[in-house]
Design a protein around this motif. Sequence first.
Motif, PDB file in Angstrom:
ATOM      1  N   LEU B 180       0.736  -1.363   0.198  1.00 19.91           N
ATOM      2  CA  LEU B 180       0.032  -0.176   0.013  1.00 19.91           C
ATOM      3  C   LEU B 180       0.734   1.205   0.021  1.00 19.91           C
ATOM      4  CD1 LEU B 180      -2.977  -0.336   2.454  1.00 19.91           C
ATOM      5  CD2 LEU B 180      -3.033  -0.005  -0.172  1.00 19.91           C
ATOM      6  N   ARG B 181       1.967   1.304   0.623  1.00 16.38           N
ATOM      7  CA  ARG B 181       2.837   2.299   0.654  1.00 16.38           C
ATOM      8  C   ARG B 181       3.365   2.645  -0.813  1.00 16.38           C
ATOM      9  NH1 ARG B 181       6.442   0.455   4.122  1.00 16.38           N
ATOM     10  NH2 ARG B 181       5.290   1.049   5.678  1.00 16.38           N
ATOM     11  N   PHE B 183       2.061   1.827  -3.632  1.00 13.79           N
ATOM     12  CA  PHE B 183       0.874   2.204  -4.502  1.00 13.79           C
ATOM     13  C   PHE B 183       0.492   3.536  -4.332  1.00 13.79           C
ATOM     14  CE2 PHE B 183      -3.852   1.870  -4.190  1.00 13.79           C
ATOM     15  CZ  PHE B 183      -3.976   2.096  -5.333  1.00 13.79           C
ATOM     16  N   ALA B 184       0.329   3.709  -2.887  1.00 11.58           N
ATOM     17  CA  ALA B 184      -0.330   5.105  -2.489  1.00 11.58           C
ATOM     18  C   ALA B 184       0.699   6.212  -3.116  1.00 11.58           C
ATOM     19  CB  ALA B 184      -0.803   5.161  -0.971  1.00 11.58           C
ATOM     20  N   ASN B 185       1.890   6.280  -2.753  1.00 15.65           N
ATOM     21  CA  ASN B 185       2.623   7.195  -2.932  1.00 15.65           C
ATOM     22  C   ASN B 185       2.804   7.389  -4.637  1.00 15.65           C
ATOM     23  OD1 ASN B 185       4.519   8.426  -1.164  1.00 15.65           O
ATOM     24  ND2 ASN B 185       4.838   6.193  -0.194  1.00 15.65           N
TER      25      ASN B 185
END
Lengths: 83, 242
Positions: B180-181, B183-185
């Motif tokens: 998620l880190r 992906f979200a960045n």
Amino acid sequence: MFDQNFILGCSAIGAGLAVIAGIGPGVGQGIAAGHAAAAVGRNPGAKGDVTSTMLLGQAVAETTGLYGLLIAMLLFFVKPLVG
Amino acid sequence: MNYGILLADDIDFMVHGIFKYNFFGLGEVWITTTHVCLLIVMLILIGFAIAANRCIAKAKDEPTGFQNVVEMIVEMLDGMVDKTMGRAAPKFYNYIGTIFIFILFSNISGLLGLRPPTADYGTTLALGIITFVLIHVNTWTHNKPVDIWKDKCSPLPPWLPIWLPINIISDVAVPISLSLRLFANVLSGTVMMALIYGLLRWIATGWPAALHVYFDLFSGAIQTYVSCMLTMTYISNARGDK
């Protein structure tokens, strides 16, 4: 039950509230960067190690803010509440 | 999209389906823009790898030109793994180097007009699952089962496994937070650029290049470094030796 535009508006407000989560990581990353700067000032030879440790810690601290961002994205673009 | 406030209908950063096919009667599967961009990134990397292989196969003692570049990249990646993983490093040169180059090129591919493949959760979750498997294989091959049990009950004594579910949840959370880190960045950069181009239209000529440098190059490189470092840290923690 509710008007769809009402739900969309509430979703937008919720998205705005969700990205308030960015405050925490901002403060945390600033503190980490400040301490890293102090550490480099005290021991300039360890600049590489200090920088990589700081980046690692900041990336972990950033996670909560990113979760807020993801919630905002979901509310705004995937629109799960609009049935 | 019918948000009047955005004043623009062509804000486009979603994953698009290109065509769908029936997956052996199990259901419909879409080939999306992510697959196409991933294929382009892969072709570029494979071309680079073949060129590097040709170059190294007839390497000279005094390196020139392209050989310098290849040696510099390999030495940099190996040095990074060495510094973090210590004695276990040689086993992980391949994996860490591969995911580093792959994530880096995926993040940077926003500059080429592609939609970065890492801005799709499918890609990053796959990377996270590979790391998850590696972590647990390394845990079970380098520790005795008794020690693993003690570690899983860790704040409390081993005969009182109240803390066990919490530790298992934190194990499962590792690949999720890792993926998620990233992906979200990458997604936030992509969304930001799409909003700027979609909202400002003709005003957004020229100067968004500076934003591209930040969102694609700087942020992409930092996130690549961070996810490789975290992968290495988790794996060397799992091995438990230094």
